[in-house]
Design a protein around this motif. Structure first.
Motif, PDB file in Angstrom:
ATOM      1  N   THR A 160       0.812  -1.216   0.000  1.00  0.00           N
ATOM      2  CA  THR A 160       0.000   0.000   0.000  1.00  0.00           C
ATOM      3  C   THR A 160       0.845   1.265   0.000  1.00  0.00           C
ATOM      4  O   THR A 160       0.601   2.201  -0.772  1.00  0.00           O
ATOM      5  N   GLY A 206       0.446   3.462  -3.337  1.00  0.00           N
ATOM      6  CA  GLY A 206      -0.304   4.697  -3.160  1.00  0.00           C
ATOM      7  C   GLY A 206       0.437   5.922  -3.651  1.00  0.00           C
ATOM      8  O   GLY A 206      -0.175   6.925  -3.998  1.00  0.00           O
ATOM      9  N   ALA A 247      -6.847  -4.002  -3.991  1.00  0.00           N
ATOM     10  CA  ALA A 247      -5.757  -4.832  -3.488  1.00  0.00           C
ATOM     11  C   ALA A 247      -5.952  -6.278  -3.932  1.00  0.00           C
ATOM     12  O   ALA A 247      -7.077  -6.769  -4.053  1.00  0.00           O
ATOM     13  N   ARG A 284      -3.190  -3.123   7.226  1.00  0.00           N
ATOM     14  CA  ARG A 284      -3.363  -2.352   5.993  1.00  0.00           C
ATOM     15  C   ARG A 284      -2.087  -2.355   5.161  1.00  0.00           C
ATOM     16  O   ARG A 284      -2.122  -2.319   3.938  1.00  0.00           O
TER      17      ARG A 284
END
Length: 327
Positions: free
Chosen positions: A228, A232, A263, A276
């Motif tokens: 992530t 991101g 994801a 996360r």
């Protein structure tokens, strides 16, 4: 005794220094520089399944696995004997229908002339009847002949319309059979390499039956997965470098062409920050088509390697990636 101890101490320090320098060199080559994400992946290429549009028996396959083919070159021929015979019958039917149109047009012209004559006779007889020089019986006969001629004229026009409709139908049938006959020669949709040969001469395939699989050597990419925090920050078009295990001395330039919106690996419950961080996003790194055009003879799919991705946009590439970069 002290001399020996000092010698051992100096030797240990030297060994540690050498090990530290080696570790620093390894980290410079294999570590993760600031702003650069590192991920493993395999080289892939766009695959095209070439299939039959119509059912038929494979007559011959003109390519082998590994062959390069140009756009619109013939790959496969299906048996066209039945379609050729059906086309010949349809063309004969079309010629007969066209002759029927000519005959129907002549019949319409005849009926129109007869209708015109019957109308004139009726009008002449009516004038004579009005002046007292003809009988009512004669007028009725002329009226009936006029109505019969008009009905015959309408029937002839309807017959002409039917004949023309038959011509249109047979023309469409001929065009359909010609299109199907063209489909018996299956061509390459683009310049590509034959990856798999999935059928052999003599096999009977249904519509949609796959015959060969092609790969486009100018559309090559590597798929990697980033967590992530890195995905991101990644922008479409960001620069990347690919180093293949088979040729580690060469660095291949690429760009980010796709970042998944969802994801790929997700824990059952995403509640904490650590969980996360485990989310992984699929990223596609595309190699420039012009570069691939120069090396298409050497393009091979399935080769594993390492991708270095500039997530910060600062082009802070390690020296070994820049020195071995191909353009």
């Amino acid at each position: 005794m002290n001399l020996n101890r000092n010698s051992l101490l100096i030797g240990a320090i030297a060994i540690a220094a050498a090990a530290g320098f080696a570790a620093w060199q390894w980290s410079q080559r294999n570590g993760e520089p600031p702003g650069i994400a590192i991920a493993n992946g395999r080289i892939e290429a766009e695959e095209i399944d070439v299939a039959t549009k119509i059912p038929g028996r494979v007559r011959e396959i003109l390519v082998e696995e590994g062959d390069f083919v140009e756009r619109d070159s013939i790959l496969v021929r299906l048996d066209a004997a039945e379609l050729a015979a059906a086309l010949a019958r349809a063309e004969a039917e079309l010629r007969r229908a066209e002759q029927a149109v000519i005959q129907a047009e002549a019949q319409v012209n005849l009926r129109v002339s007869q209708c015109a004559l019957a109308t004139k006779n009726y009008e002449r007889t009516k004038q004579l009847f009005d002046s007292g020089h003809s009988t009512a019986e004669r007028l009725d006969i002329q009226r009936t002949e006029k109505e019969v001629a008009e009905a015959a004229c309408q029937a002839a026009r309807a017959e002409l319309g039917n004949a023309r409709e038959l011509v249109a139908s047979m023309t469409a049938e001929v065009q359909r059979l010609k299109a199907q006959l063209e489909e018996t020669e299956i061509t390459a949709p683009r310049a590509a390499r034959v990856l798999y040969r999935l059928a052999e001469p003599g096999e009977v395939l249904p519509a949609g039956g796959r015959i060969v699989t092609l790969i486009d050597p100018t559309y090559v990419f590597m798929t990697v997965f980033l967590p992530t925090g890195e995905a991101g920050r990644l922008a479409i078009g960001a620069e990347a470098r690919i180093v293949l295990d088979a040729v580690p001395e060469i660095t291949i330039p690429a760009r980010v062409s796709f970042v998944a919106s969802r994801a790929q690996f997700t824990p059952r419950q995403v509640e904490t920050e650590d969980e996360r961080a485990k989310l992984m996003f699929r990223v596609k790194l595309k190699i420039d088509s012009l570069l691939l055009e120069q090396y298409k003879e050497r393009v091979k799919t399935g080769l594993p390697g390492v991708a270095y991705i500039d997530i910060a946009g600062e082009r802070n590439w390690p020296a070994f990636l820049e020195q071995s970069l191909i353009n």
